[in-house]
Scaffold this motif. Sequence first.
Motif, short mmCIF file in Angstrom:
data_model
loop_
_atom_site.label_atom_id
_atom_site.label_comp_id
_atom_site.label_asym_id
_atom_site.label_seq_id
_atom_site.Cartn_x
_atom_site.Cartn_y
_atom_site.Cartn_z
N PHE A 171 -34.67 45.48 -52.66
CA PHE A 171 -35.16 44.16 -53.04
C PHE A 171 -34.17 43.34 -54.07
O PHE A 171 -33.50 44.40 -55.02
CB PHE A 171 -36.43 44.34 -53.82
CG PHE A 171 -37.65 44.50 -52.53
CD1 PHE A 171 -38.02 43.40 -51.98
CD2 PHE A 171 -37.87 45.71 -52.30
CE1 PHE A 171 -38.87 43.46 -50.92
CE2 PHE A 171 -38.90 45.91 -51.17
CZ PHE A 171 -39.34 44.81 -50.42
N ALA A 172 -34.15 42.41 -54.30
CA ALA A 172 -33.20 41.59 -55.14
C ALA A 172 -33.82 40.32 -55.85
O ALA A 172 -34.83 39.65 -55.09
CB ALA A 172 -31.86 41.29 -54.51
N ILE A 176 -38.47 37.41 -55.34
CA ILE A 176 -37.99 38.65 -54.96
C ILE A 176 -37.72 38.69 -53.56
O ILE A 176 -38.71 38.16 -52.79
CB ILE A 176 -39.29 39.84 -55.43
CG1 ILE A 176 -39.49 39.55 -56.87
CG2 ILE A 176 -38.61 41.12 -54.88
CD1 ILE A 176 -40.63 40.65 -57.18
N SER A 177 -36.63 39.02 -53.29
CA SER A 177 -35.89 38.80 -51.78
C SER A 177 -35.43 39.94 -51.54
O SER A 177 -35.23 40.99 -52.27
CB SER A 177 -35.37 37.51 -51.65
OG SER A 177 -34.97 37.40 -50.27
N GLN A 178 -34.79 40.11 -50.45
CA GLN A 178 -33.64 41.16 -50.07
C GLN A 178 -32.34 40.43 -49.79
O GLN A 178 -32.50 39.26 -49.17
CB GLN A 178 -34.08 41.87 -48.89
CG GLN A 178 -35.48 42.72 -49.19
CD GLN A 178 -35.74 43.58 -48.15
OE1 GLN A 178 -36.04 43.30 -47.08
NE2 GLN A 178 -36.02 45.03 -48.37
N TYR A 179 -31.31 41.16 -50.18
CA TYR A 179 -30.14 40.26 -50.16
C TYR A 179 -29.03 41.17 -49.27
O TYR A 179 -29.23 40.92 -47.97
CB TYR A 179 -29.59 40.27 -51.65
CG TYR A 179 -28.13 39.26 -52.01
CD1 TYR A 179 -28.10 38.12 -50.95
CD2 TYR A 179 -27.22 39.79 -52.51
CE1 TYR A 179 -26.99 37.59 -51.15
CE2 TYR A 179 -26.16 39.36 -52.67
CZ TYR A 179 -25.98 37.84 -51.93
OH TYR A 179 -24.61 37.14 -52.16
N ASP A 208 -37.59 46.47 -61.09
CA ASP A 208 -38.81 46.88 -60.90
C ASP A 208 -39.29 47.46 -59.68
O ASP A 208 -40.40 47.99 -59.66
CB ASP A 208 -39.90 45.77 -61.45
CG ASP A 208 -39.58 45.19 -62.98
OD1 ASP A 208 -39.03 46.10 -63.67
OD2 ASP A 208 -40.03 44.23 -63.23
N LEU A 209 -38.53 47.51 -58.62
CA LEU A 209 -39.15 48.10 -57.45
C LEU A 209 -38.01 49.01 -57.09
O LEU A 209 -36.80 48.75 -56.96
CB LEU A 209 -38.97 46.97 -56.37
CG LEU A 209 -40.33 46.10 -56.62
CD1 LEU A 209 -40.11 44.63 -55.61
CD2 LEU A 209 -41.44 46.58 -56.24
#
Length: 496
Positions: free
Chosen positions: A90-91, A106-109, A293-294
């Motif tokens: 996650f990013a 909070i997304s994924q990159y 945080d993840l």
Amino acid sequence: MSSAVLEPPSADLVAKYEPVIGLEVHCQLATRSKIFCSCPTSFGAPPNTNVCPVCLGLPGALPVLSREAVELAVKAALALNCRVNPLSRFARKNYFYPDLPKGYQISQYDEPLAEHGSVDVRVDADIRRIGVTRVHMEDDAGKSIHDGFKDSSKYTYVDLNRCGMPLIEIVSEPDMRTSDEAFAYLTELKQMLQFVEISTCDMEKGHLRCDANVSVRLRGAEKFGTKAEVKNLNSFRFLKQALDYEILRQIALIESGGRVVQETRLYNPDLGETVSMRSKESAHDYRYFPEPDLAPLRVGHEWLEEIRSTMPELPAAKRKRFVEEYGLREYDAQVLTLTRATADYFEAAARASGDPKTAANWVMGDLNGLLNAAGKDVCDSPVTAANLGELVKLIASGALSTKLAKEVFTKMFATGETAQVIMQREGLQQISDTGALEKIVDGVLAANPKQVEQYRGGKTAVAGFLVGQVMKASRGQANPATVNEILSRKLASEQK
Ligand code: ADP
Ligand code: ZN
Ligand code: MG
């Protein structure tokens, strides 16, 4: 040049160019709680009530990834033939907006959940394979409400209930070449996501949102043209209209010596035009960085296989099976697999009826007609699949004519009762008993001496009239085949 196409390019000019389209689709996962907290995902709650420190981004609150959300996202990836990465990350995607209290999504990159997929899309008679670049997970932002309040001209309201709703983004390759292909791709995607129960895909509730990337190039050219991204496409119709407009705009622009700039444009459905919103530079400076945080998301082999084993049969496989197993026409199989509920209903009715083709016709015809008129979904059909199957059997056995069956079916739909119950109560049985029919025929012949004479005189066409009289006298319940047989026998014998 204004935002409008000043001079719509001629068909000849348009034909010189090939549009290139890639879609970015956001879809809200049908989980009970939000992606990083336990707030409910219910729609329509009073503003700012489905919120907690996590989805509001209050200091010190920590996100916890929802297992259910991951499972639905993985199902989507599998349905789209993607490779699911055993480890994804996650990013934080940073930007400032009043409806984004955390200051980042909070997304994924660069390490998304899944990649390298494809969807087969039917366009007219062709099947086109559209590449799926990636599927990644992210949380949603809140909603700014610009109108609907007394003081909306002065203020914008913010509803944060949507903050933290679980989304996947499905990014396609730039593989589409017409607005119809884009329309068909989105249709297929929606159907698939609903089928697997990943999302309701309710566009009105924003559960399915689509941004379109469009460019044009001279036919035969290898290099893609510069693309514009079109947003605010909240219906399938708008997607097609916006693409058609944008394609013409870019061609006209190039033909008049201009150059397409990379930018984000908004579709205005009232004007039927796309309007420049912001340039690429400002739009894409998101300063992504890893979400501290993840932990990285690990989808190991075992979990992946466990999720795979819960996958239902996908629409394309079902269509194929309906054609092979039930002998349905391709088109009918397509109609009957539009939703999973329709497909399940049809299969249950087909099994109960022993005659899948006839069952298919009833589902597509009378049932669909009554459902549409009543504004009902097949899930709420008052006629159960088993009851429809029984009706089809009653026709096959000769107990009901098709005409009577339609009448009975309407009553089944209105009351939810079985065909047998209705037939018994209303005395609606097809009369095939020869003795009873002979009596009716005798009565009709006696009442219509003129027609009988005409028949005897060689005008055999009046037989049709006489059959009609018998059907009328029997209140439509006479078995037409038996009536024909008795009539022609009696008329022939009286002729001698
Ligand atoms: P960006 O860097 O603007 O995010 P990407 O390369 O990540 O662009 O692509 C985003 C979307 O745009 C994808 O759906 C992709 O298929 C599509 N796309 C990329 N290049 C083009 C192009 N030249 N014409 C049309 N669509 C394109
Ligand atoms: Zn919350
Ligand atoms: Mg990109």
